[in-house]
Scaffold this motif. Structure first.
Motif, PDB file in Angstrom:
ATOM      1  N   SER A 188       4.367 -14.905  -7.510  1.00 44.81           N
ATOM      2  CA  SER A 188       5.389 -15.810  -6.997  1.00 44.81           C
ATOM      3  C   SER A 188       4.837 -16.644  -5.841  1.00 44.81           C
ATOM      4  O   SER A 188       3.842 -16.272  -5.211  1.00 44.81           O
ATOM      5  N   PRO A 189       5.465 -17.779  -5.540  1.00 40.49           N
ATOM      6  CA  PRO A 189       5.004 -18.591  -4.398  1.00 40.49           C
ATOM      7  C   PRO A 189       4.920 -17.789  -3.096  1.00 40.49           C
ATOM      8  O   PRO A 189       3.974 -17.959  -2.320  1.00 40.49           O
ATOM      9  N   ALA A 190       5.903 -16.881  -2.864  1.00 42.32           N
ATOM     10  CA  ALA A 190       5.876 -16.076  -1.647  1.00 42.32           C
ATOM     11  C   ALA A 190       4.662 -15.157  -1.628  1.00 42.32           C
ATOM     12  O   ALA A 190       3.999 -14.996  -0.587  1.00 42.32           O
ATOM     13  N   GLY A 191       4.332 -14.554  -2.780  1.00 42.15           N
ATOM     14  CA  GLY A 191       3.160 -13.689  -2.861  1.00 42.15           C
ATOM     15  C   GLY A 191       1.870 -14.461  -2.680  1.00 42.15           C
ATOM     16  O   GLY A 191       0.948 -14.013  -1.987  1.00 42.15           O
ATOM     17  N   GLN A 192       1.794 -15.635  -3.287  1.00 41.84           N
ATOM     18  CA  GLN A 192       0.574 -16.438  -3.198  1.00 41.84           C
ATOM     19  C   GLN A 192       0.339 -16.971  -1.789  1.00 41.84           C
ATOM     20  O   GLN A 192      -0.805 -17.114  -1.360  1.00 41.84           O
ATOM     21  N   ARG A 193       1.423 -17.251  -1.068  1.00 39.03           N
ATOM     22  CA  ARG A 193       1.249 -17.701   0.318  1.00 39.03           C
ATOM     23  C   ARG A 193       0.618 -16.602   1.168  1.00 39.03           C
ATOM     24  O   ARG A 193      -0.252 -16.874   2.009  1.00 39.03           O
ATOM     25  N   GLN A 194       1.048 -15.371   0.944  1.00 39.86           N
ATOM     26  CA  GLN A 194       0.454 -14.264   1.693  1.00 39.86           C
ATOM     27  C   GLN A 194      -1.033 -14.101   1.367  1.00 39.86           C
ATOM     28  O   GLN A 194      -1.867 -13.885   2.245  1.00 39.86           O
ATOM     29  N   ILE A 195      -1.353 -14.221   0.084  1.00 40.55           N
ATOM     30  CA  ILE A 195      -2.750 -14.071  -0.328  1.00 40.55           C
ATOM     31  C   ILE A 195      -3.614 -15.167   0.284  1.00 40.55           C
ATOM     32  O   ILE A 195      -4.716 -14.915   0.773  1.00 40.55           O
ATOM     33  N   SER A 196      -3.106 -16.401   0.282  1.00 39.87           N
ATOM     34  CA  SER A 196      -3.864 -17.506   0.886  1.00 39.87           C
ATOM     35  C   SER A 196      -4.096 -17.264   2.366  1.00 39.87           C
ATOM     36  O   SER A 196      -5.180 -17.548   2.900  1.00 39.87           O
ATOM     37  N   ALA A 197      -3.090 -16.717   3.037  1.00 40.35           N
ATOM     38  CA  ALA A 197      -3.211 -16.461   4.480  1.00 40.35           C
ATOM     39  C   ALA A 197      -4.228 -15.367   4.774  1.00 40.35           C
ATOM     40  O   ALA A 197      -4.858 -15.355   5.838  1.00 40.35           O
ATOM     41  N   LYS A 198      -4.394 -14.422   3.846  1.00 43.65           N
ATOM     42  CA  LYS A 198      -5.300 -13.294   4.066  1.00 43.65           C
ATOM     43  C   LYS A 198      -6.709 -13.550   3.538  1.00 43.65           C
ATOM     44  O   LYS A 198      -7.604 -12.722   3.734  1.00 43.65           O
ATOM     45  N   ALA A 213     -14.371 -16.788  -0.901  1.00 44.73           N
ATOM     46  CA  ALA A 213     -13.177 -16.178  -0.349  1.00 44.73           C
ATOM     47  C   ALA A 213     -12.851 -14.887  -1.087  1.00 44.73           C
ATOM     48  O   ALA A 213     -13.139 -14.743  -2.274  1.00 44.73           O
ATOM     49  N   GLY A 214     -12.260 -13.956  -0.359  1.00 43.79           N
ATOM     50  CA  GLY A 214     -11.935 -12.690  -1.005  1.00 43.79           C
ATOM     51  C   GLY A 214     -10.915 -11.888  -0.232  1.00 43.79           C
ATOM     52  O   GLY A 214     -10.548 -12.213   0.900  1.00 43.79           O
ATOM     53  N   LEU A 215     -10.424 -10.831  -0.879  1.00 43.33           N
ATOM     54  CA  LEU A 215      -9.497  -9.883  -0.277  1.00 43.33           C
ATOM     55  C   LEU A 215     -10.150  -8.509  -0.269  1.00 43.33           C
ATOM     56  O   LEU A 215     -10.791  -8.120  -1.247  1.00 43.33           O
ATOM     57  N   ASN A 216      -9.977  -7.754   0.817  1.00 45.46           N
ATOM     58  CA  ASN A 216     -10.402  -6.357   0.790  1.00 45.46           C
ATOM     59  C   ASN A 216      -9.187  -5.469   0.548  1.00 45.46           C
ATOM     60  O   ASN A 216      -8.051  -5.945   0.450  1.00 45.46           O
ATOM     61  N   PHE A 217      -9.398  -4.163   0.467  1.00 44.57           N
ATOM     62  CA  PHE A 217      -8.291  -3.255   0.141  1.00 44.57           C
ATOM     63  C   PHE A 217      -7.209  -3.277   1.215  1.00 44.57           C
ATOM     64  O   PHE A 217      -6.015  -3.168   0.901  1.00 44.57           O
ATOM     65  N   ASP A 218      -7.594  -3.413   2.480  1.00 46.43           N
ATOM     66  CA  ASP A 218      -6.588  -3.471   3.540  1.00 46.43           C
ATOM     67  C   ASP A 218      -5.703  -4.704   3.378  1.00 46.43           C
ATOM     68  O   ASP A 218      -4.493  -4.642   3.639  1.00 46.43           O
ATOM     69  N   ASP A 219      -6.304  -5.820   2.953  1.00 47.86           N
ATOM     70  CA  ASP A 219      -5.520  -7.025   2.710  1.00 47.86           C
ATOM     71  C   ASP A 219      -4.488  -6.778   1.607  1.00 47.86           C
ATOM     72  O   ASP A 219      -3.316  -7.174   1.719  1.00 47.86           O
ATOM     73  N   VAL A 220      -4.934  -6.144   0.531  1.00 48.58           N
ATOM     74  CA  VAL A 220      -4.036  -5.879  -0.598  1.00 48.58           C
ATOM     75  C   VAL A 220      -2.918  -4.928  -0.164  1.00 48.58           C
ATOM     76  O   VAL A 220      -1.741  -5.157  -0.455  1.00 48.58           O
ATOM     77  N   ARG A 221      -3.287  -3.870   0.535  1.00 51.39           N
ATOM     78  CA  ARG A 221      -2.284  -2.880   0.954  1.00 51.39           C
ATOM     79  C   ARG A 221      -1.245  -3.484   1.908  1.00 51.39           C
ATOM     80  O   ARG A 221      -0.091  -3.057   1.938  1.00 51.39           O
ATOM     81  N   GLY A 237       0.800  -1.220   0.000  1.00 49.42           N
ATOM     82  CA  GLY A 237       0.000   0.000   0.000  1.00 49.42           C
ATOM     83  C   GLY A 237       0.830   1.265   0.000  1.00 49.42           C
ATOM     84  O   GLY A 237       0.407   2.298  -0.538  1.00 49.42           O
ATOM     85  N   GLU A 238       2.038   1.209   0.607  1.00 50.85           N
ATOM     86  CA  GLU A 238       2.895   2.389   0.648  1.00 50.85           C
ATOM     87  C   GLU A 238       3.483   2.721  -0.721  1.00 50.85           C
ATOM     88  O   GLU A 238       4.001   3.832  -0.924  1.00 50.85           O
ATOM     89  N   GLN A 293     -16.279  -6.852 -10.935  1.00 50.12           N
ATOM     90  CA  GLN A 293     -16.130  -6.742  -9.482  1.00 50.12           C
ATOM     91  C   GLN A 293     -15.146  -7.742  -8.892  1.00 50.12           C
ATOM     92  O   GLN A 293     -14.776  -7.623  -7.717  1.00 50.12           O
ATOM     93  N   HIS A 294     -14.709  -8.723  -9.666  1.00 46.73           N
ATOM     94  CA  HIS A 294     -13.766  -9.719  -9.156  1.00 46.73           C
ATOM     95  C   HIS A 294     -12.315  -9.254  -9.251  1.00 46.73           C
ATOM     96  O   HIS A 294     -11.417  -9.952  -8.760  1.00 46.73           O
ATOM     97  N   LEU A 295     -12.082  -8.124  -9.884  1.00 44.95           N
ATOM     98  CA  LEU A 295     -10.723  -7.655 -10.136  1.00 44.95           C
ATOM     99  C   LEU A 295     -10.457  -6.309  -9.482  1.00 44.95           C
ATOM    100  O   LEU A 295     -11.370  -5.516  -9.267  1.00 44.95           O
ATOM    101  N   ALA A 296      -9.181  -6.075  -9.185  1.00 45.09           N
ATOM    102  CA  ALA A 296      -8.738  -4.780  -8.661  1.00 45.09           C
ATOM    103  C   ALA A 296      -7.637  -4.238  -9.562  1.00 45.09           C
ATOM    104  O   ALA A 296      -6.899  -5.001 -10.198  1.00 45.09           O
TER     105      ALA A 296
END
Length: 384
Positions: free
Chosen positions: A307-317, A324-332, A200-201, A286-289
């Motif tokens: 990358s695997p490291a990025g996908q692990r974070q997404i799965s955790a969030k 299942a979904g991500l909100n903006f805070d999750d993405v940031r 987000g930064e 609406q499924h995309l950001a």
């Protein structure tokens, strides 16, 4: 042109293949020809205790044809015995006859002409419940040349098909090369979580698509990107929808630019792609950001998330169960490495070189596919 006799598939179709309930033989291993196993080219080896329903008994040389949508264009020749009983899912129609060469019939069953007839037999309520009806398939006629001619033509088509397979394998290796280059250049940064920064930064713009676009669908106009148009760091534009967009602030907010990174935030999470010139000016559902940044090269950012490291974070969030979904805070809050732009540009340049080679390969594969379809058509008309 040779005028071959025709035969209905009903004359070649096995009406009663026999069945076995593997659960009654819990410790016995079976060779199971399942629909999911088709892509691997080999049957699953499964013990009876792990098979939940009765299966068809099939033989070496039988030809199997999938009747279930979306796997309708799959035909498989049962291989040799490997010391286990051979069984098959009930979703296969089974063909067996001493009048046919199995390789010949397989090519017939995946050819364009037969496929168009097969699709006319499909019924159901939609999606995975759509199936070809065997009684209707049985009425379809196919050519039946003499066995020596079947073998000759099957060998020609097998050789041509092998060339297409090699081309696809070469393209897959190029995809692996991109990932290898990324790991080689940035593996240290990926492993060193202490050097990561919150995504987000580094973003100058983050938004998601909105609902209600169905009313604006059109035969032509601006591209409308859906989740199927976004892959693993890949923009897929072979199957796109179009919209005649409204002149509203909401529409302008979801309009994509060249270099935007799009990310799937619901359903199949974590897909990424970079917007190209071909998709610029399009809109997202609406499924995309949209992720827009002045600090990252788009191709680098997309690859970091994929990358695997990025996908692990997404799965955790991931939030929720089936939705299942991500909100903006999750993405940031995703933590990403931030190497200098020179190294990022160097990575992008290497990727662009690979993609140029890949485009040449795709063009060659398209030409091979066209030639193969022509070869099949000629073969089934007796012109080879």
């Amino acid at each position: 042109m040779t005028a071959w006799p025709m035969v209905t598939l009903g004359e070649l179709m096995v009406k009663r293949a026999g069945s076995v309930d593997p659960a009654k033989h819990p410790d016995e291993s079976f060779d199971l020809y399942s629909i999911p196993a088709f892509d691997s080219g080999l049957p699953d080896v499964v013990v009876g205790a792990e098979i939940g329903s009765s299966k068809q008994v099939v033989r070496t040389g039988d030809v199997l044809l999938s009747r279930i949508v979306p796997h309708i264009r799959r035909a498989w020749v049962v291989g040799s015995e490997r010391g286990r009983r051979i069984i098959a899912s009930g979703e296969w129609m089974v063909f067996r006859s001493d009048r046919i060469h199995a390789g010949w019939l397989r090519h017939v069953l995946v050819g364009d002409l037969f496929h168009s007839q097969l699709m006319q037999t499909v019924a159901g309520v939609g999606g995975s419940l759509m199936r070809a009806r065997p009684a209707h398939v049985a009425t379809i006629e196919v050519p039946l040349p003499p066995l020596p001619e079947q073998r000759r033509i099957a060998a020609i088509l097998d050789h041509a098909d092998a060339l297409r397979t090699k081309r696809r394998e070469a393209l897959a290796r190029l995809d692996e090369l991109t990932q290898s280059i990324f790991i080689d250049m940035f593996g240290t940064e990926l492993a060193n979580a202490g050097g990561h920064v919150p995504l987000g930064e580094q973003l100058s713009f983050l938004t998601s698509g909105s609902r209600g676009w169905a009313r604006y669908y059109a035969e032509s106009g601006e591209i409308f990107l859906r989740i199927q148009n976004v892959g693993d760091d890949e923009l897929r534009l072979r199957d796109v929808a179009y919209v005649d967009p409204p002149s509203t602030a909401e529409a302008k907010r979801t309009k994509v630019r060249v270099g935007d990174v799009v990310l799937s935030i619901t359903a199949d999470l974590g897909r990424t792609a970079v917007i190209s010139e071909a998709a610029a000016g399009g809109y997202i559902n609406q499924h995309l950001a949209i992720l827009r940044s002045d600090r990252f090269e788009p191709r680098f950012l997309s690859r970091v998330i994929a990358s695997p490291a990025g996908q692990r974070q997404i799965s955790a969030k991931s939030r929720g169960g089936t939705k299942a979904g991500l909100n903006f805070d999750d993405v940031r809050s995703l933590l990403v490495p931030c190497p200098d732009r020179t190294r990022q540009r160097h990575f992008v340049k290497r990727v662009e070189n690979i993609e140029a080679i890949r485009e040449e390969g795709l063009s060659a594969l398209t030409e091979l596919d066209t030639l193969f379809a022509s070869l099949q058509s000629r073969a089934f008309r007796g012109e080879l």
